[in-house]
Design an enzyme around this catalytic site. Structure first.
Site, mmCIF file in Angstrom:
data_model
loop_
_atom_site.group_PDB
_atom_site.id
_atom_site.type_symbol
_atom_site.label_atom_id
_atom_site.label_comp_id
_atom_site.label_asym_id
_atom_site.label_seq_id
_atom_site.Cartn_x
_atom_site.Cartn_y
_atom_site.Cartn_z
ATOM 1 N N HIS A 103 0.850 -1.189 0.000
ATOM 2 C CA HIS A 103 0.000 0.000 0.000
ATOM 3 C C HIS A 103 0.887 1.241 0.000
ATOM 4 O O HIS A 103 1.970 1.244 0.599
ATOM 5 C CB HIS A 103 -0.920 -0.003 1.229
ATOM 6 C CG HIS A 103 -1.953 1.073 1.133
ATOM 7 N ND1 HIS A 103 -1.676 2.374 1.467
ATOM 8 C CD2 HIS A 103 -3.229 1.054 0.699
ATOM 9 C CE1 HIS A 103 -2.763 3.103 1.246
ATOM 10 N NE2 HIS A 103 -3.719 2.330 0.786
ATOM 11 N N GLU A 170 -3.743 2.464 -7.490
ATOM 12 C CA GLU A 170 -4.077 3.577 -6.610
ATOM 13 C C GLU A 170 -3.084 4.721 -6.803
ATOM 14 O O GLU A 170 -2.003 4.719 -6.183
ATOM 15 C CB GLU A 170 -4.015 3.134 -5.147
ATOM 16 C CG GLU A 170 -4.902 1.954 -4.817
ATOM 17 C CD GLU A 170 -5.214 1.916 -3.326
ATOM 18 O OE1 GLU A 170 -6.365 2.113 -2.969
ATOM 19 O OE2 GLU A 170 -4.283 1.714 -2.531
HETATM 20 P P1 PGA Z 1 -9.166 6.472 0.226
HETATM 21 O O1 PGA Z 1 -8.046 5.387 0.432
HETATM 22 O O2 PGA Z 1 -10.399 5.779 -0.286
HETATM 23 O O3 PGA Z 1 -9.368 7.084 1.570
HETATM 24 O O4 PGA Z 1 -8.642 7.467 -0.771
HETATM 25 C C1 PGA Z 1 -7.853 4.375 -0.509
HETATM 26 C C2 PGA Z 1 -6.685 3.529 -0.101
HETATM 27 O O5 PGA Z 1 -5.718 4.044 0.441
HETATM 28 O O6 PGA Z 1 -6.695 2.319 -0.268
#
Ligand code: PGA
Length: 246
Positions: A103, A170
Site C-alpha cells: 500500500h 491507486e
Molecule cells: P481512500 O483510500 O479511499 O481514503 O482514498 C484508498 C486507499 O488508500 O486504499
C-alpha cells in the site's frame, strides 16, 4: 462479471467495540450481495474479533460466501524473532484469505521498497493467501506509465504465471485527498497494467465514494474498488455496496 469491493480500514477504529459496530452496520447492507465480493481489511488487532463475528454470520447470512477477511500487511518469515511482525500462518489461522501488499502508505511513509514488497508478495502466495498488490504513481507526470511498469515488475518479480492475485491501481495523489482520478485516465493505466499482470483482477483505489463508484466501474475497465476513508462511514459504504452490487 464478478466485482470486488475492499474495505481498507487502515489504522481505524480505535477500539474493538467500534470495530464490531462498524462491521455489524456494514454486514446489514451486505446481506444481499449478488455480483459482488466484499473483503474486510481491519487492522491486525481487530482481525480476531471480526473473524469470530464472520464465522457466526456465515451460518445465517445468504451472502456469507461472498464476504472475506484480509490483512493490511504481512511479514515474509513464518515465525521467529521479528518483533512487531505478523506472519502468513498467523493470518491463515484467523481465516484471512487476502492480504494487501505494498500500500502506498507503507511504501511512502514507512519506506517499503519494491524489493520488500516483492518478498511479501511471494510469501503471501507461499502461505496460501491472495495478495492484493497496490501500485500507483506519486505524481501524474508524462512518464507515469514507465514508473508503474517498473514498480509492478519489481513487485511481482519471480511470481509464477499461474499465481492468482489482485492488483489495486491507486494513484498516490488520489488517496485520501477527495480528488479521484478521471475514470478515462484510470482506464489507460489499467489497460497498461493488464499487459503486465495478465488475467488477474484489477481494482481502482483513491477517494472512491458513492458518487463516483459507478463511473469507475463503468468507464475505467476495473473489476472493483479498494475503499479507504469511505469504508469507515457505514452509511456511505452501504451506498457504495448497493451501487456496485447492481
Ligand atoms: P481512500 O483510500 O479511499 O481514503 O482514498 C484508498 C486507499 O488508500 O486504499
Amino acid at each position: 462479471m464478478k466485482k470486488i469491493i475492499i474495505a481498507n480500514w487502515k489504522m481505524n477504529p480505535q477500539s474493538a467495540k467500534e470495530a464490531i459496530s462498524l462491521f455489524d452496520q456494514v454486514i446489514k447492507a451486505a446481506a444481499r450481495l449478488k455480483n459482488l465480493d466484499l473483503i474486510f481489511c481491519p487492522p491486525f488487532v481487530w482481525l480476531g474479533v471480526i473473524s469470530e463475528k464472520l464465522k457466526k454470520i456465515k451460518k445465517i447470512l445468504p451472502a456469507a460466501g461472498r464476504i472475506f477477511l484480509g490483512a493490511q500487511d504481512i511479514f515474509w518469515q513464518s515465525r521467529g524473532a521479528f518483533t512487531g511482525e505478523i506472519s502468513g500462518p498467523m493470518l491463515k489461522n484467523l481465516d484471512c484469505q487476502y492480504v494487501i501488499i505494498g500500500h502506498s502508505e507503507r511504501r511512502w511513509i514507512i519506506g517499503e521498497t519494491n524489493e520488500i514488497v516483492n518478498k511479501k508478495f511471494l510469501a503471501a502466495l507461499n502461505f496460501g493467501l491472495i495478495p492484493i498488490l497496490a501500485v500507483g504513481e506519486k505524481e501524474r507526470k508524462k512518464d507515469f506509465l514507465d514508473f508503474l511498469k517498473n514498480q509492478l515488475e519489481e513487485s511481482i518479480k519471480d511470481v509464477s504465471k499461474e499465481a492468482k492475485f489482485i492488483i489495486a491501481y491507486e494513484p498516490v495523489w488520489a488517496i485520501g485527498t477527495g480528488l479521484p482520478d478521471r475514470p478515462e485516465d484510470t482506464e489507460l493505466a489499467v489497460n497498461f497494467i493488464k499487459k503486465i499482470a495478465g488475467e488477474n483482477l484489477i481494482l481502482y483505489g483513491g477517494s472512491v465514494t458513492s458518487k463516483n463508484i459507478k463511473s469507475f466501474l463503468e468507464k475505467a475497465g476495473v473489476d472493483g474498488a479498494l475503499v479507504g476513508g469511505a469504508s469507515l462511514d457505514a452509511k456511505e459504504f452501504a451506498k457504495i455496496l448497493k451501487i456496485a452490487n447492481l
